[in-house]
Design an enzyme around this catalytic site. Structure first.
Site, mmCIF file in Angstrom:
data_model
loop_
_atom_site.group_PDB
_atom_site.id
_atom_site.type_symbol
_atom_site.label_atom_id
_atom_site.label_comp_id
_atom_site.label_asym_id
_atom_site.label_seq_id
_atom_site.Cartn_x
_atom_site.Cartn_y
_atom_site.Cartn_z
ATOM 1 N N HIS A 305 0.853 -1.191 0.000
ATOM 2 C CA HIS A 305 0.000 0.000 0.000
ATOM 3 C C HIS A 305 0.883 1.232 0.000
ATOM 4 C CE1 HIS A 305 -3.133 2.843 1.258
ATOM 5 N NE2 HIS A 305 -3.962 1.960 0.755
ATOM 6 N N ASP A 363 -7.916 -5.538 0.216
ATOM 7 C CA ASP A 363 -8.370 -6.347 -0.914
ATOM 8 C C ASP A 363 -7.999 -7.811 -0.790
ATOM 9 O OD1 ASP A 363 -9.531 -4.220 -2.270
ATOM 10 O OD2 ASP A 363 -7.554 -3.533 -2.873
#
Ligand code: ACO
Length: 429
Positions: A305, A363
């Site tokens: 991320h 996710d």
């Protein structure tokens, strides 16, 4: 004393104020840099640049924490509801009981879409990706609700925002129903937000839809976890589009478009496909090797991320929710889940992932959960978009209330040709 930063350019020193937020890194205010030095700055991907000031969401990427309006997001996911979060993001504070009743009733009043919109759907090919339909129909709302498109009118701003929170789930479910050739299901205002979304998505006119409470609660949590995430690609796109003064529906539709990309809202589908492809815990080392190989474009989807350099707090809640859904289905030993848990374990012990601070993001587990609940992968991004609508409209409102707001107009480092003489075609070789 105001903090300042001094920049030296060609032997000349220039001072710039340093701004302090409530928490998080300080920011050097370079808005006068060009006027005082004649230079621009460059920062592709905005890795070191704050595009605005905001009081909606705070992420501590190193600690792996996220707060909506000061409240820890994981606590909100456990104790609040998506609709309450939509209220919180828009208003800045939690509703009183009376405010809640007024807001929840107002949203229910707006869940239906104009009957004429059905014809708009009919123009699409059956089998179209629901996101392809959604990006268009959300923009089309401005044609259907011209009475709430004046961005300078506070009341119209509020009506359009409420319309979007209420109607986007209806449109997302309609896009899905259309894509699979089933009739549209009208909203049922006796249900809560997430229950209603499930009945519009999975219900059929021939049978009474029975809501699975474990699933609807899981969906509500998924909506909360996706409701906002400060200045990500889609939110920044909404802000930039809105800075021109375009109507709210058109502004928010740009968020849908940006979110659709595989590096943003599309990653959950990619993560699920990857886990299915791995298929067996025995094959994990092979995929870890591929992810570390610089000459191989493969990446572990659902890992890494831009902001989180620690475990994504949303992934923690998501993992727990995933377990709850699988348990309800009697699939505690789900093979894909076993692959995911083992892959996470191995990656978190691997030097490459430790050194680069790559942890599971939201996710990684959301795809498995949604799949288990019966959502096809084409609906993963539309679901994300339904949730993020609350964040987009809150940022849209904040932008208009910010006295510093002006049209977004980035500059560039030009590396093209210098001015040159045009030769007419007849005189060229
Ligand atoms: N698998 C393997 N290596 C990775 C991964 C991964 N998932 N993610 C990052 N890396 C490596 C990169 O190759 C890079 O290595 P290098 O320094 O040797 O060049 C390093 O880690 C830093 O990664 P960047 O891609 O530069 O980090 P950036 O902040 O630009 O990208 C991103 C973040 C896009 C999320 C990236 O980690 C990625 O592509 N992950 C997979 C896709 C994904 O899961 N996206 C969902 C994000 S969450 C969301 O949108 C809701």
């Amino acid at each position: 004393m105001t903090k300042k930063s001094t920049i030296e350019i060609n032997g000349k020193k220039f001072d710039f104020p340093i701004l302090e937020g409530t928490t998080g890194p300080d920011v050097i205010d370079i808005s006068k840099l060009y006027a005082s030095t004649g230079n621009f700055t460059i920062d592709p991907g905005f890795t070191s640049t704050a595009s605005c000031q905001s009081s909606i969401t705070y992420i501590d990427g190193d600690k792996g924490e996220c707060y909506y309006r000061g409240y820890p997001m994981d606590e909100l996911a456990e104790k609040s509801s998506y609709l309450e979060i939509a209220y919180l993001l828009w208003n800045g504070s939690l509703p009183t009981k009376a405010e809640w009743t007024e807001y929840a009733d107002a949203i229910k009043n707006h869940t239906m879409v104009h009957e004429q919109m059905k014809n708009f759907f009919n123009g699409f090919r059956r089998g179209s990706h629901p996101m392809a339909i959604l990006t268009s129909v959300v923009a089309a709302l401005s044609a259907f609700y011209p009475d709430s498109i004046d961005v300078n009118d506070l009341e119209q701003r509020q009506i359009s925002a409420r319309r979007m929170i209420a109607k986007v789930p209806t449109l997302a479910a309609m896009a899905y129903k259309y894509s699979i050739g089933q009739p549209f299901i009208y909203p049922d205002n006796s249900l809560d937000y997430s229950e209603n979304f499930m009945q519009m998505t999975f219900g059929v006119p021939a049978e009474k839809y029975k809501v699975n409470k474990v699933f609807s609660k899981a969906l509500d949590k998924i909506f909360i976890l996706h409701a906002d995430h400060e200045q990500n690609a889609s939110t920044s796109t909404v802000r930039l589009a809105a800075s021109s003064g375009v109507n709210p529906f058109a502004s928010i539709s740009t968020g849908f478009t940006s979110l659709w990309g595989p590096l943003h809202g599309g990653a959950n589908e990619a993560a699920l496909n990857m886990l299915k492809e791995i298929g067996d815990v025995k094959k994990i080392p092979e995929y870890i090797k591929k992810a570390k190989d610089k000459s191989d474009p493969f990446k572990l989807m659902g890992f890494g991320h831009r902001v989180y350099k620690n475990y994504d707090p949303r992934a923690k809640v998501m993992q727990k929710t995933c377990h709850e859904v699988l348990e309800d289905l009697g699939r505690k030993d789900d093979k894909i889940m076993q692959v995911a848990l083992e892959l996470e374990k191995i990656a978190l012990q691997d030097e490459y992932f430790i050194e680069k601070k790559l942890y599971p993001n939201i996710d990684f587990y959301s795809g498995i959960t949604l799949n288990a609940m019966g959502f096809p992968s084409t609906m993963f991004t539309p679901l994300f978009a339904v949730a993020r609508t609350a964040g987009w409209i809150a940022h849209w409102k904040e932008m208009y209330l910010d006295p510093q707001n002006k049209i977004g107009r980035p500059r560039q480092l030009y590396i093209g040709e210098k001015p040159r003489k045009f030769i007419e075609l007849k005189n060229r070789n």
